[in-house]
Write a protein that holds these residues in place. Structure first.
Motif, mmCIF file in Angstrom:
data_model
loop_
_atom_site.group_PDB
_atom_site.id
_atom_site.type_symbol
_atom_site.label_atom_id
_atom_site.label_comp_id
_atom_site.label_asym_id
_atom_site.label_seq_id
_atom_site.Cartn_x
_atom_site.Cartn_y
_atom_site.Cartn_z
ATOM 1 N N LYS A 8 -11.204 0.056 -7.260
ATOM 2 C CA LYS A 8 -10.651 -1.243 -6.902
ATOM 3 C C LYS A 8 -11.450 -1.867 -5.765
ATOM 4 O O LYS A 8 -11.901 -1.199 -4.854
ATOM 5 N N VAL A 9 -11.612 -3.189 -5.797
ATOM 6 C CA VAL A 9 -12.309 -3.905 -4.737
ATOM 7 C C VAL A 9 -11.358 -4.091 -3.561
ATOM 8 O O VAL A 9 -10.235 -4.563 -3.727
ATOM 9 N N VAL A 10 -11.813 -3.706 -2.363
ATOM 10 C CA VAL A 10 -11.000 -3.852 -1.164
ATOM 11 C C VAL A 10 -11.414 -5.121 -0.444
ATOM 12 O O VAL A 10 -12.573 -5.290 -0.059
ATOM 13 N N SER A 11 -10.486 -6.045 -0.258
ATOM 14 C CA SER A 11 -10.777 -7.320 0.385
ATOM 15 C C SER A 11 -10.500 -7.241 1.876
ATOM 16 O O SER A 11 -9.404 -6.861 2.290
ATOM 17 N N LEU A 12 -11.501 -7.581 2.687
ATOM 18 C CA LEU A 12 -11.341 -7.575 4.146
ATOM 19 C C LEU A 12 -11.404 -9.005 4.662
ATOM 20 O O LEU A 12 -12.044 -9.884 4.075
ATOM 21 N N GLY A 19 -18.970 -6.476 12.508
ATOM 22 C CA GLY A 19 -17.547 -6.157 12.432
ATOM 23 C C GLY A 19 -17.123 -5.815 11.018
ATOM 24 O O GLY A 19 -16.309 -4.916 10.803
ATOM 25 N N LEU A 20 -17.697 -6.507 10.054
ATOM 26 C CA LEU A 20 -17.361 -6.248 8.653
ATOM 27 C C LEU A 20 -17.817 -4.852 8.245
ATOM 28 O O LEU A 20 -17.090 -4.126 7.560
ATOM 29 N N GLN A 21 -19.003 -4.469 8.673
ATOM 30 C CA GLN A 21 -19.505 -3.137 8.354
ATOM 31 C C GLN A 21 -18.634 -2.051 8.980
ATOM 32 O O GLN A 21 -18.399 -0.999 8.374
ATOM 33 N N THR A 22 -18.150 -2.308 10.193
ATOM 34 C CA THR A 22 -17.270 -1.340 10.870
ATOM 35 C C THR A 22 -15.963 -1.176 10.100
ATOM 36 O O THR A 22 -15.475 -0.059 9.911
ATOM 37 N N LYS A 23 -15.418 -2.299 9.621
ATOM 38 C CA LYS A 23 -14.178 -2.249 8.849
ATOM 39 C C LYS A 23 -14.386 -1.525 7.523
ATOM 40 O O LYS A 23 -13.558 -0.698 7.112
ATOM 41 N N LYS A 24 -15.492 -1.820 6.873
ATOM 42 C CA LYS A 24 -15.780 -1.163 5.596
ATOM 43 C C LYS A 24 -15.933 0.347 5.791
ATOM 44 O O LYS A 24 -15.492 1.137 4.961
ATOM 45 N N ALA A 25 -16.557 0.727 6.903
ATOM 46 C CA ALA A 25 -16.751 2.150 7.180
ATOM 47 C C ALA A 25 -15.415 2.846 7.387
ATOM 48 O O ALA A 25 -15.196 3.966 6.907
ATOM 49 N N LEU A 26 -14.492 2.172 8.100
ATOM 50 C CA LEU A 26 -13.171 2.755 8.329
ATOM 51 C C LEU A 26 -12.406 2.895 7.011
ATOM 52 O O LEU A 26 -11.767 3.920 6.764
ATOM 53 N N VAL A 27 -12.471 1.881 6.181
ATOM 54 C CA VAL A 27 -11.809 1.944 4.870
ATOM 55 C C VAL A 27 -12.354 3.119 4.068
ATOM 56 O O VAL A 27 -11.594 3.885 3.457
ATOM 57 N N GLN A 28 -13.680 3.290 4.082
ATOM 58 C CA GLN A 28 -14.286 4.384 3.329
ATOM 59 C C GLN A 28 -13.859 5.746 3.889
ATOM 60 O O GLN A 28 -13.578 6.687 3.137
ATOM 61 N N GLN A 29 -13.785 5.858 5.215
ATOM 62 C CA GLN A 29 -13.361 7.112 5.836
ATOM 63 C C GLN A 29 -11.930 7.470 5.433
ATOM 64 O O GLN A 29 -11.618 8.633 5.163
ATOM 65 N N ILE A 30 -11.064 6.471 5.384
ATOM 66 C CA ILE A 30 -9.678 6.717 4.992
ATOM 67 C C ILE A 30 -9.603 7.094 3.520
ATOM 68 O O ILE A 30 -8.860 8.008 3.141
ATOM 69 N N HIS A 31 -10.373 6.426 2.684
ATOM 70 C CA HIS A 31 -10.401 6.792 1.259
ATOM 71 C C HIS A 31 -10.891 8.222 1.068
ATOM 72 O O HIS A 31 -10.340 8.983 0.276
ATOM 73 N N ASP A 32 -11.922 8.602 1.832
ATOM 74 C CA ASP A 32 -12.431 9.977 1.748
ATOM 75 C C ASP A 32 -11.364 10.973 2.183
ATOM 76 O O ASP A 32 -11.207 12.040 1.571
ATOM 77 N N ALA A 33 -10.627 10.615 3.233
ATOM 78 C CA ALA A 33 -9.564 11.496 3.712
ATOM 79 C C ALA A 33 -8.438 11.607 2.685
ATOM 80 O O ALA A 33 -7.850 12.673 2.508
ATOM 81 N N CYS A 34 -8.140 10.504 2.015
ATOM 82 C CA CYS A 34 -7.116 10.528 0.959
ATOM 83 C C CYS A 34 -7.499 11.506 -0.149
ATOM 84 O O CYS A 34 -6.629 12.167 -0.733
ATOM 85 N N ASP A 35 -8.798 11.595 -0.424
ATOM 86 C CA ASP A 35 -9.263 12.500 -1.471
ATOM 87 C C ASP A 35 -9.299 13.955 -1.004
ATOM 88 O O ASP A 35 -9.152 14.875 -1.809
ATOM 89 N N GLU A 36 -9.491 14.136 0.294
ATOM 90 C CA GLU A 36 -9.682 15.493 0.827
ATOM 91 C C GLU A 36 -8.380 16.179 1.210
ATOM 92 O O GLU A 36 -8.243 17.399 1.060
ATOM 93 N N PHE A 37 -7.402 15.405 1.704
ATOM 94 C CA PHE A 37 -6.197 16.012 2.268
ATOM 95 C C PHE A 37 -4.965 15.727 1.410
ATOM 96 O O PHE A 37 -4.844 14.679 0.776
ATOM 97 N N SER A 74 -4.133 -0.444 6.779
ATOM 98 C CA SER A 74 -3.200 -0.891 5.737
ATOM 99 C C SER A 74 -3.943 -1.344 4.495
ATOM 100 O O SER A 74 -3.532 -1.061 3.360
ATOM 101 N N ILE A 75 -5.058 -2.045 4.704
ATOM 102 C CA ILE A 75 -5.860 -2.484 3.561
ATOM 103 C C ILE A 75 -6.414 -1.275 2.819
ATOM 104 O O ILE A 75 -6.469 -1.243 1.586
ATOM 105 N N ALA A 76 -6.824 -0.257 3.585
ATOM 106 C CA ALA A 76 -7.380 0.946 2.961
ATOM 107 C C ALA A 76 -6.332 1.661 2.108
ATOM 108 O O ALA A 76 -6.625 2.103 0.988
ATOM 109 N N PHE A 77 -5.125 1.779 2.613
ATOM 110 C CA PHE A 77 -4.061 2.439 1.843
ATOM 111 C C PHE A 77 -3.580 1.551 0.698
ATOM 112 O O PHE A 77 -3.190 2.044 -0.359
ATOM 113 N N GLY A 78 -3.601 0.252 0.935
ATOM 114 C CA GLY A 78 -3.111 -0.691 -0.061
ATOM 115 C C GLY A 78 -1.877 -1.401 0.437
ATOM 116 O O GLY A 78 -1.003 -0.796 1.061
#
Length: 216
Positions: A8-12, A19-37, A74-78
């Motif tokens: 799914k495309v995540v809209s920021l 700042g956009l790159q920082t937000k995208k990085a945080l979203v990706q980190q949370i998605h990775d954590a969702c897959d790992e934990f 919140s955007i990362a989780f949905g």
């Protein structure tokens, strides 16, 4: 583990490139954590101290903490069932308000709950906090302080003087009464006289486990 919605495309929100790159990085980190934990705990912090939170992170190296940036998390989780990363993760987003964070972990739920229920660290209250007890000083020598500190004690409101090179309290003095809102001077005096009145603790608010969110 059920298939994620990684495609799914995540809209920021619009922001500068950095700042956009920082937000995208945080979203990706949370998605990775969702897959790992397996589990996500939502928590709040009482009497926030960055050093204490760092110590907790160190003790939970096998897990992952995220604190702050609630909107991006919140955007990362949905934000709704259509945009959530995994089933019912938008329910996590509903709880990301105020001074809260999330803990990703594979530790058993019972172990996590027991650890945070018993963990607390005493610290010194800051200005603006209510005092938990009255603190009164008796007139007389204050040998724990060097003579060089006497001017600072007077500046903080203590009726002190130097007598034969020893800091001396000229009369009884009340630093604070119970329940009063502490001023910067009172908070500093309580620290100097070693009267901790704050407790750093982490309170669990909810847990995401087995695709459902449960409040505590």
């Amino acid at each position: 583990m059920p298939k994620s919605k990684r495609a799914k495309v995540v809209s920021l929100t619009q922001t500068d490139r950095k700042g956009l790159q920082t937000k995208k990085a945080l979203v990706q980190q949370i998605h990775d954590a969702c897959d790992e934990f397996a589990r996500v705990f939502i928590f709040s912090v009482e009497n926030m101290r960055n050093a204490k939170l760092k110590e907790v992170r160190t003790g939970w190296r096998d897990s992952r903490f995220f604190f702050g940036k609630n909107k991006v998390m919140s955007i990362a989780f949905g934000l709704d069932p259509e945009s959530e990363y995994r089933t019912n993760m938008h329910e996590i987003s509903k709880r990301l308000s105020g001074n809260v964070g999330v803990l990703f972990t594979n530790r058993p739920r019972e172990d996590v709950e027991k650890w945070f229920k018993t963990y607390e660290v005493k610290d010194y209250a800051r200005a603006g906090n209510p005092s938990t007890q009255a603190v009164r000083l008796m007139a007389g020598p204050l040998p724990q302080f060097s003579h060089a500190l006497e001017p600072q004690l007077r500046k903080l409101g203590l009726p002190t003087s130097l007598k034969r090179g020893i800091v001396t309290l000229e009369k009884d003095y009340t630093i604070c009464e119970k329940g009063v809102t502490l001023s910067p001077e009172q908070a500093r005096l309580l620290k100097l006289f070693e009267h901790p009145m704050a407790t750093f603790r982490i309170n669990l608010l909810a847990v995401y486990d087995e695709e459902a969110v449960q409040d505590y």
